[in-house]
Write an enzyme that holds these catalytic residues in place. Structure first.
Site, PDB file in Angstrom:
ATOM      1  N   GLU A  83       0.836  -1.196   0.000  1.00  0.00           N
ATOM      2  CA  GLU A  83       0.000   0.000   0.000  1.00  0.00           C
ATOM      3  C   GLU A  83       0.874   1.251   0.000  1.00  0.00           C
ATOM      4  O   GLU A  83       1.963   1.254   0.553  1.00  0.00           O
ATOM      5  CB  GLU A  83      -0.901   0.001   1.236  1.00  0.00           C
ATOM      6  CG  GLU A  83      -1.928  -1.114   1.165  1.00  0.00           C
ATOM      7  CD  GLU A  83      -2.937  -1.051   2.308  1.00  0.00           C
ATOM      8  OE1 GLU A  83      -4.076  -1.439   2.078  1.00  0.00           O
ATOM      9  OE2 GLU A  83      -2.587  -0.618   3.409  1.00  0.00           O
ATOM     10  N   CYS A 110       0.603  -1.929  15.651  1.00  0.00           N
ATOM     11  CA  CYS A 110       0.676  -1.619  14.213  1.00  0.00           C
ATOM     12  C   CYS A 110       0.124  -2.770  13.378  1.00  0.00           C
ATOM     13  O   CYS A 110       0.509  -3.925  13.572  1.00  0.00           O
ATOM     14  CB  CYS A 110       2.134  -1.344  13.854  1.00  0.00           C
ATOM     15  SG  CYS A 110       2.442  -1.186  12.087  1.00  0.00           S
ATOM     16  N   GLY A 162       6.638  -1.663   6.556  1.00  0.00           N
ATOM     17  CA  GLY A 162       8.014  -2.140   6.615  1.00  0.00           C
ATOM     18  C   GLY A 162       8.965  -1.308   7.445  1.00  0.00           C
ATOM     19  O   GLY A 162       8.686  -0.161   7.781  1.00  0.00           O
ATOM     20  N   SER A 194      11.515   6.920   8.506  1.00  0.00           N
ATOM     21  CA  SER A 194      11.183   6.600   9.900  1.00  0.00           C
ATOM     22  C   SER A 194      11.645   5.185  10.225  1.00  0.00           C
ATOM     23  O   SER A 194      11.400   4.247   9.468  1.00  0.00           O
ATOM     24  CB  SER A 194       9.668   6.710  10.098  1.00  0.00           C
ATOM     25  OG  SER A 194       9.329   6.349  11.418  1.00  0.00           O
ATOM     26  N   CYS A 336      -1.065   6.189   9.699  1.00  0.00           N
ATOM     27  CA  CYS A 336       0.128   5.502  10.206  1.00  0.00           C
ATOM     28  C   CYS A 336      -0.244   4.229  10.937  1.00  0.00           C
ATOM     29  O   CYS A 336      -1.106   4.232  11.804  1.00  0.00           O
ATOM     30  CB  CYS A 336       0.864   6.375  11.206  1.00  0.00           C
ATOM     31  SG  CYS A 336       1.676   7.745  10.465  1.00  0.00           S
TER      32      CYS A 336
END
Ligand code: SAH
Ligand code: SF4
Length: 345
Positions: A83, A110, A162, A194, A336
Protein backbone atom coordinates in the site's frame (compact mmCIF):
# COMPACT_ATOMS: atom_id res chain seq x y z
CA UNK A 1 11.49 0.69 -14.13
CA UNK A 2 14.50 -1.56 -13.91
CA UNK A 3 17.18 0.88 -15.08
CA UNK A 4 19.87 -1.77 -15.63
CA UNK A 5 17.48 -3.79 -17.73
CA UNK A 6 16.67 -0.68 -19.78
CA UNK A 7 20.34 -0.34 -20.72
CA UNK A 8 20.55 -4.00 -21.69
CA UNK A 9 17.31 -3.85 -23.70
CA UNK A 10 18.54 -0.81 -25.61
CA UNK A 11 21.88 -2.52 -26.31
CA UNK A 12 20.04 -5.60 -27.58
CA UNK A 13 18.07 -3.39 -29.95
CA UNK A 14 21.26 -1.61 -31.11
CA UNK A 15 20.19 1.81 -29.99
CA UNK A 16 22.42 4.91 -29.95
CA UNK A 17 23.75 5.97 -26.54
CA UNK A 18 21.51 9.04 -26.09
CA UNK A 19 18.34 6.93 -26.00
CA UNK A 20 19.08 5.76 -22.46
CA UNK A 21 18.98 9.26 -20.97
CA UNK A 22 16.08 10.28 -23.18
CA UNK A 23 13.97 7.41 -21.87
CA UNK A 24 15.04 7.94 -18.26
CA UNK A 25 14.01 11.56 -18.52
CA UNK A 26 10.60 10.54 -19.84
CA UNK A 27 10.22 7.92 -17.12
CA UNK A 28 10.97 10.32 -14.27
CA UNK A 29 8.43 12.82 -15.64
CA UNK A 30 5.85 10.29 -14.48
CA UNK A 31 3.42 11.34 -17.19
CA UNK A 32 3.65 8.31 -19.45
CA UNK A 33 1.48 5.24 -18.99
CA UNK A 34 3.53 3.07 -21.36
CA UNK A 35 6.55 3.27 -23.68
CA UNK A 36 4.11 3.53 -26.57
CA UNK A 37 2.96 6.95 -25.38
CA UNK A 38 6.55 8.30 -25.60
CA UNK A 39 6.08 9.77 -29.05
CA UNK A 40 9.60 11.18 -29.13
CA UNK A 41 10.81 7.58 -29.69
CA UNK A 42 10.63 5.65 -32.97
CA UNK A 43 7.52 3.48 -33.17
CA UNK A 44 9.48 0.24 -33.54
CA UNK A 45 11.53 0.97 -30.44
CA UNK A 46 8.39 1.76 -28.43
CA UNK A 47 6.88 -1.57 -29.39
CA UNK A 48 10.11 -3.41 -28.60
CA UNK A 49 10.35 -1.76 -25.17
CA UNK A 50 6.73 -2.48 -24.27
CA UNK A 51 7.30 -6.10 -25.20
CA UNK A 52 10.55 -6.56 -23.29
CA UNK A 53 10.41 -4.20 -20.32
CA UNK A 54 7.85 -2.81 -17.87
CA UNK A 55 7.76 0.95 -17.51
CA UNK A 56 6.53 0.54 -13.92
CA UNK A 57 7.18 -2.30 -11.47
CA UNK A 58 3.87 -1.61 -9.68
CA UNK A 59 0.35 -1.93 -11.02
CA UNK A 60 -2.76 -0.31 -9.59
CA UNK A 61 -5.12 -2.81 -8.04
CA UNK A 62 -7.42 -0.44 -6.22
CA UNK A 63 -7.56 3.19 -5.05
CA UNK A 64 -9.77 4.55 -2.28
CA UNK A 65 -9.98 8.19 -1.26
CA UNK A 66 -11.43 10.71 1.13
CA UNK A 67 -11.08 14.48 1.23
CA UNK A 68 -7.36 14.65 1.98
CA UNK A 69 -6.03 11.14 1.54
CA UNK A 70 -5.86 8.52 -1.17
CA UNK A 71 -4.65 5.02 -0.60
CA UNK A 72 -3.60 2.66 -3.38
CA UNK A 73 -3.23 -1.06 -3.27
CA UNK A 74 -0.45 -1.89 -5.71
CA UNK A 75 0.39 -5.25 -7.17
CA UNK A 76 4.02 -6.23 -7.76
CA UNK A 77 5.31 -8.48 -10.54
CA UNK A 78 5.35 -11.56 -8.29
CA UNK A 79 1.75 -10.97 -7.19
CA UNK A 80 2.66 -9.51 -3.78
CA UNK A 81 0.76 -6.41 -2.76
CA UNK A 82 1.72 -3.21 -0.97
CA UNK A 83 0.00 0.00 0.00
CA UNK A 84 1.01 3.58 -0.63
CA UNK A 85 -0.74 6.78 0.43
CA UNK A 86 -1.01 10.25 -1.13
CA UNK A 87 -1.76 13.07 1.29
CA UNK A 88 -3.02 16.47 0.24
CA UNK A 89 -3.38 18.67 3.31
CA UNK A 90 -0.16 20.62 3.35
CA UNK A 91 1.76 22.97 1.06
CA UNK A 92 3.09 19.89 -0.68
CA UNK A 93 1.53 16.72 -1.98
CA UNK A 94 3.13 14.05 0.18
CA UNK A 95 3.51 10.38 -0.61
CA UNK A 96 3.99 7.75 2.06
CA UNK A 97 5.90 4.81 0.56
CA UNK A 98 6.36 1.25 1.76
CA UNK A 99 9.84 -0.25 2.05
CA UNK A 100 8.90 -3.91 2.57
CA UNK A 101 5.97 -6.24 1.90
CA UNK A 102 4.79 -6.56 5.52
CA UNK A 103 7.21 -6.00 8.39
CA UNK A 104 9.16 -8.35 10.67
CA UNK A 105 9.22 -6.01 13.69
CA UNK A 106 5.86 -7.03 15.15
CA UNK A 107 5.04 -3.86 17.08
CA UNK A 108 1.83 -4.62 18.92
CA UNK A 109 0.01 -1.40 17.97
CA UNK A 110 0.68 -1.62 14.21
CA UNK A 111 -1.38 -3.47 11.61
CA UNK A 112 1.59 -4.01 9.27
CA UNK A 113 3.51 -5.71 12.07
CA UNK A 114 0.79 -8.34 12.32
CA UNK A 115 1.47 -9.47 8.74
CA UNK A 116 5.07 -10.55 9.29
CA UNK A 117 7.65 -9.98 6.56
CA UNK A 118 6.95 -11.29 3.08
CA UNK A 119 9.94 -9.73 1.34
CA UNK A 120 12.00 -6.58 0.84
CA UNK A 121 11.02 -4.15 -1.90
CA UNK A 122 13.54 -3.43 -4.64
CA UNK A 123 14.77 0.15 -5.13
CA UNK A 124 12.70 0.26 -8.28
CA UNK A 125 9.52 -0.73 -6.41
CA UNK A 126 10.11 1.99 -3.80
CA UNK A 127 10.70 4.70 -6.43
CA UNK A 128 7.78 3.53 -8.58
CA UNK A 129 5.31 4.20 -5.76
CA UNK A 130 6.10 7.91 -6.15
CA UNK A 131 5.94 7.74 -9.94
CA UNK A 132 2.64 5.89 -9.68
CA UNK A 133 1.12 8.89 -7.89
CA UNK A 134 2.66 11.41 -10.28
CA UNK A 135 1.04 9.43 -13.07
CA UNK A 136 -2.35 9.42 -11.29
CA UNK A 137 -2.07 13.19 -10.73
CA UNK A 138 -1.16 13.78 -14.37
CA UNK A 139 -4.02 11.67 -15.73
CA UNK A 140 -6.50 13.41 -13.46
CA UNK A 141 -5.14 16.78 -14.52
CA UNK A 142 -5.74 15.86 -18.17
CA UNK A 143 -9.25 14.54 -17.48
CA UNK A 144 -10.17 17.73 -15.67
CA UNK A 145 -8.67 19.78 -18.52
CA UNK A 146 -7.30 22.05 -15.85
CA UNK A 147 -5.43 25.26 -16.73
CA UNK A 148 -3.40 25.03 -13.56
CA UNK A 149 0.15 23.68 -13.41
CA UNK A 150 0.45 19.89 -13.42
CA UNK A 151 0.47 18.75 -9.78
CA UNK A 152 3.27 16.48 -8.62
CA UNK A 153 4.54 14.84 -5.46
CA UNK A 154 6.63 17.34 -3.47
CA UNK A 155 7.47 15.31 -0.41
CA UNK A 156 8.20 11.64 0.28
CA UNK A 157 8.03 9.91 3.65
CA UNK A 158 9.22 6.33 4.06
CA UNK A 159 6.58 5.54 6.66
CA UNK A 160 4.45 2.95 4.91
CA UNK A 161 4.72 -0.79 5.38
CA UNK A 162 8.01 -2.14 6.61
CA UNK A 163 11.17 -1.25 8.51
CA UNK A 164 13.26 0.72 6.00
CA UNK A 165 16.59 0.21 7.80
CA UNK A 166 16.22 -3.57 7.42
CA UNK A 167 16.18 -3.07 3.65
CA UNK A 168 19.23 -0.85 3.73
CA UNK A 169 20.82 -1.23 0.27
CA UNK A 170 17.59 -0.91 -1.67
CA UNK A 171 16.41 1.96 0.54
CA UNK A 172 19.61 3.94 -0.02
CA UNK A 173 19.52 3.30 -3.76
CA UNK A 174 15.88 4.44 -3.90
CA UNK A 175 16.59 7.57 -1.84
CA UNK A 176 19.46 8.47 -4.17
CA UNK A 177 17.19 8.15 -7.20
CA UNK A 178 14.40 10.17 -5.54
CA UNK A 179 16.89 12.89 -4.57
CA UNK A 180 19.03 12.97 -7.72
CA UNK A 181 18.57 15.81 -10.27
CA UNK A 182 18.63 13.10 -12.97
CA UNK A 183 15.96 11.17 -11.05
CA UNK A 184 12.91 12.57 -9.26
CA UNK A 185 14.87 15.65 -8.18
CA UNK A 186 13.27 16.00 -4.75
CA UNK A 187 15.38 17.96 -2.27
CA UNK A 188 16.76 15.88 0.60
CA UNK A 189 14.89 18.05 3.10
CA UNK A 190 11.66 17.00 1.41
CA UNK A 191 12.39 13.35 2.19
CA UNK A 192 11.92 11.63 5.57
CA UNK A 193 12.69 8.13 6.78
CA UNK A 194 11.18 6.60 9.90
CA UNK A 195 12.77 3.71 11.79
CA UNK A 196 11.59 1.69 14.75
CA UNK A 197 15.08 2.18 16.22
CA UNK A 198 17.71 0.01 14.50
CA UNK A 199 20.55 1.74 16.36
CA UNK A 200 23.54 0.69 14.24
CA UNK A 201 21.79 1.80 11.08
CA UNK A 202 21.01 5.19 12.62
CA UNK A 203 24.79 5.66 12.88
CA UNK A 204 25.27 4.47 9.29
CA UNK A 205 22.57 6.94 8.24
CA UNK A 206 24.43 9.77 10.02
CA UNK A 207 27.60 8.78 8.16
CA UNK A 208 25.84 9.16 4.81
CA UNK A 209 25.96 12.88 5.40
CA UNK A 210 22.64 13.70 3.75
CA UNK A 211 19.99 16.27 4.62
CA UNK A 212 17.25 13.63 4.62
CA UNK A 213 15.05 13.86 7.74
CA UNK A 214 15.08 11.09 10.31
CA UNK A 215 12.18 10.02 12.51
CA UNK A 216 12.35 7.35 15.21
CA UNK A 217 9.32 5.51 16.60
CA UNK A 218 9.84 5.90 20.33
CA UNK A 219 6.37 5.31 21.83
CA UNK A 220 7.81 4.79 25.31
CA UNK A 221 10.90 5.96 27.18
CA UNK A 222 10.50 3.13 29.67
CA UNK A 223 12.67 0.14 28.69
CA UNK A 224 10.23 -2.50 30.00
CA UNK A 225 7.18 -0.90 28.42
CA UNK A 226 8.95 -0.32 25.14
CA UNK A 227 10.03 -3.96 25.04
CA UNK A 228 6.45 -5.04 25.60
CA UNK A 229 5.06 -3.08 22.65
CA UNK A 230 8.12 -2.96 20.35
CA UNK A 231 10.21 -6.15 20.27
CA UNK A 232 13.04 -4.14 18.62
CA UNK A 233 13.74 -2.73 22.11
CA UNK A 234 15.09 -6.14 23.12
CA UNK A 235 17.65 -5.94 20.32
CA UNK A 236 18.58 -2.31 20.92
CA UNK A 237 17.92 -0.95 24.39
CA UNK A 238 16.77 2.62 24.95
CA UNK A 239 20.29 3.48 26.09
CA UNK A 240 21.78 2.14 22.87
CA UNK A 241 19.11 3.90 20.84
CA UNK A 242 19.78 7.19 22.61
CA UNK A 243 23.53 6.87 22.11
CA UNK A 244 23.05 6.24 18.39
CA UNK A 245 20.72 9.25 18.16
CA UNK A 246 23.29 11.39 19.95
CA UNK A 247 25.96 10.34 17.47
CA UNK A 248 23.50 11.22 14.70
CA UNK A 249 22.79 14.74 16.00
CA UNK A 250 26.48 15.42 16.71
CA UNK A 251 27.51 14.31 13.26
CA UNK A 252 24.72 15.93 11.26
CA UNK A 253 23.58 18.78 13.50
CA UNK A 254 20.07 17.88 12.38
CA UNK A 255 16.94 17.27 14.42
CA UNK A 256 15.51 13.83 15.09
CA UNK A 257 11.74 13.50 15.30
CA UNK A 258 10.57 10.97 17.88
CA UNK A 259 7.10 9.54 17.28
CA UNK A 260 5.00 8.91 20.36
CA UNK A 261 1.45 7.59 19.95
CA UNK A 262 -0.55 7.74 23.16
CA UNK A 263 -1.89 4.33 24.19
CA UNK A 264 -4.35 3.96 27.02
CA UNK A 265 -2.78 2.66 30.22
CA UNK A 266 0.51 1.86 28.46
CA UNK A 267 2.52 5.02 27.93
CA UNK A 268 0.28 7.86 29.15
CA UNK A 269 0.92 8.03 32.93
CA UNK A 270 2.65 10.88 34.85
CA UNK A 271 5.71 8.60 35.15
CA UNK A 272 5.74 8.23 31.36
CA UNK A 273 5.73 12.02 31.01
CA UNK A 274 8.75 12.18 33.32
CA UNK A 275 10.63 9.56 31.33
CA UNK A 276 9.87 10.95 27.90
CA UNK A 277 10.70 14.49 29.06
CA UNK A 278 14.03 13.25 30.37
CA UNK A 279 14.73 11.50 27.08
CA UNK A 280 13.76 14.42 24.83
CA UNK A 281 15.15 17.09 27.16
CA UNK A 282 18.61 15.55 27.09
CA UNK A 283 19.46 16.81 23.59
CA UNK A 284 18.49 20.12 22.02
CA UNK A 285 18.07 18.47 18.64
CA UNK A 286 15.56 15.89 19.88
CA UNK A 287 11.96 16.73 19.00
CA UNK A 288 8.79 14.92 20.01
CA UNK A 289 5.81 14.26 17.75
CA UNK A 290 2.81 13.40 19.87
CA UNK A 291 0.29 11.34 17.88
CA UNK A 292 -3.19 10.07 18.67
CA UNK A 293 -3.02 6.29 18.21
CA UNK A 294 -4.83 5.08 15.11
CA UNK A 295 -7.07 2.14 15.85
CA UNK A 296 -6.04 -1.19 14.36
CA UNK A 297 -7.57 -4.65 14.70
CA UNK A 298 -6.26 -6.50 17.79
CA UNK A 299 -4.15 -3.44 18.62
CA UNK A 300 -4.01 -1.08 21.57
CA UNK A 301 -6.63 1.39 22.67
CA UNK A 302 -5.93 5.09 22.15
CA UNK A 303 -5.68 7.30 25.26
CA UNK A 304 -8.78 9.38 25.95
CA UNK A 305 -9.02 12.96 24.64
CA UNK A 306 -8.76 14.11 28.23
CA UNK A 307 -5.54 12.15 28.86
CA UNK A 308 -4.13 13.39 25.58
CA UNK A 309 -4.79 17.01 26.56
CA UNK A 310 -3.24 16.47 29.99
CA UNK A 311 -0.12 14.94 28.44
CA UNK A 312 0.08 17.81 26.00
CA UNK A 313 -0.28 20.56 28.60
CA UNK A 314 2.25 18.93 30.90
CA UNK A 315 4.80 18.81 28.06
CA UNK A 316 4.04 22.46 27.33
CA UNK A 317 4.50 23.36 31.00
CA UNK A 318 7.88 21.64 30.92
CA UNK A 319 8.79 23.54 27.73
CA UNK A 320 9.46 20.37 25.81
CA UNK A 321 10.04 20.81 22.07
CA UNK A 322 7.06 18.96 20.65
CA UNK A 323 4.05 19.19 18.41
CA UNK A 324 0.87 17.23 17.99
CA UNK A 325 0.57 15.40 14.71
CA UNK A 326 -3.07 14.69 13.93
CA UNK A 327 -3.31 12.02 11.31
CA UNK A 328 -5.70 11.84 8.43
CA UNK A 329 -7.05 8.92 6.49
CA UNK A 330 -8.31 6.87 9.43
CA UNK A 331 -11.58 6.05 7.70
CA UNK A 332 -9.61 4.54 4.84
CA UNK A 333 -7.29 2.66 7.19
CA UNK A 334 -4.65 4.74 5.45
CA UNK A 335 -3.18 6.40 8.53
CA UNK A 336 0.13 5.50 10.21
CA UNK A 337 0.25 1.91 11.33
CA UNK A 338 -2.97 0.94 9.58
CA UNK A 339 -1.46 -0.34 6.35
CA UNK A 340 -2.06 -4.03 5.92
CA UNK A 341 -3.01 -6.29 3.07
CA UNK A 342 -6.52 -7.58 3.44
CA UNK A 343 -8.73 -8.96 0.75
CA UNK A 344 -10.75 -5.78 0.62
CA UNK A 345 -8.98 -2.51 1.41
N1 SAH B 1 8.74 0.86 10.45
C1 SAH B 1 9.02 2.24 10.54
C2 SAH B 1 8.26 3.05 9.52
C3 SAH B 1 6.85 2.65 9.21
S1 SAH B 1 5.69 2.86 10.51
C4 SAH B 1 8.75 2.74 11.94
O1 SAH B 1 8.20 2.00 12.74
O2 SAH B 1 9.13 3.87 12.23
C5 SAH B 1 5.28 4.57 10.29
C6 SAH B 1 4.89 5.29 11.56
O3 SAH B 1 3.61 4.85 12.02
C7 SAH B 1 5.84 5.07 12.71
O4 SAH B 1 6.11 6.30 13.34
C8 SAH B 1 5.03 4.16 13.62
O5 SAH B 1 5.47 4.25 14.93
C9 SAH B 1 3.65 4.70 13.41
N2 SAH B 1 2.55 3.84 13.82
C10 SAH B 1 2.47 2.50 13.74
N3 SAH B 1 1.27 2.06 14.19
C11 SAH B 1 0.58 3.17 14.55
C12 SAH B 1 -0.75 3.39 15.06
N4 SAH B 1 -1.56 2.38 15.27
N5 SAH B 1 -1.12 4.67 15.30
C13 SAH B 1 -0.28 5.70 15.06
N6 SAH B 1 0.96 5.57 14.56
C14 SAH B 1 1.39 4.31 14.31
FE1 SF4 C 1 7.01 -2.41 11.43
FE2 SF4 C 1 7.03 0.22 11.89
FE3 SF4 C 1 4.77 -1.21 12.12
FE4 SF4 C 1 6.70 -1.53 13.92
S1 SF4 C 1 5.54 0.35 13.54
S2 SF4 C 1 5.55 -3.18 12.91
S3 SF4 C 1 8.50 -1.31 12.65
S4 SF4 C 1 5.92 -0.86 10.25
Amino acid sequence: MDINLLQKTLDDFNQPKFRFNQILKNYFKGIFGSFDSMTDLPKQLREYLDKNLSLYSVKQNKVVSDQYTQKALLELKDGQKIETVLMDYDDWLTVCVSSQVGCPMNCSFCATGKMGLKRNLTAEEIVDQVLFWNNVLFKRHCEEQSDEAIPYVGRVVVMGMGEPFLNWDNLIEALQIINSPEGLNLGARKISVSTSGIADKIIDFANLDTQINLAVSLHSANQKTRESIMPVAKMFSLDELKKACEIYTQKTNRQIFFEYALMKGINDSPKDIDLVSEFIGSNKLFYLNLIPLNPVKDGMEPSSEQKFKEFESELTRRRMPFSVRRSFGQELNAACGQLVIQNNI
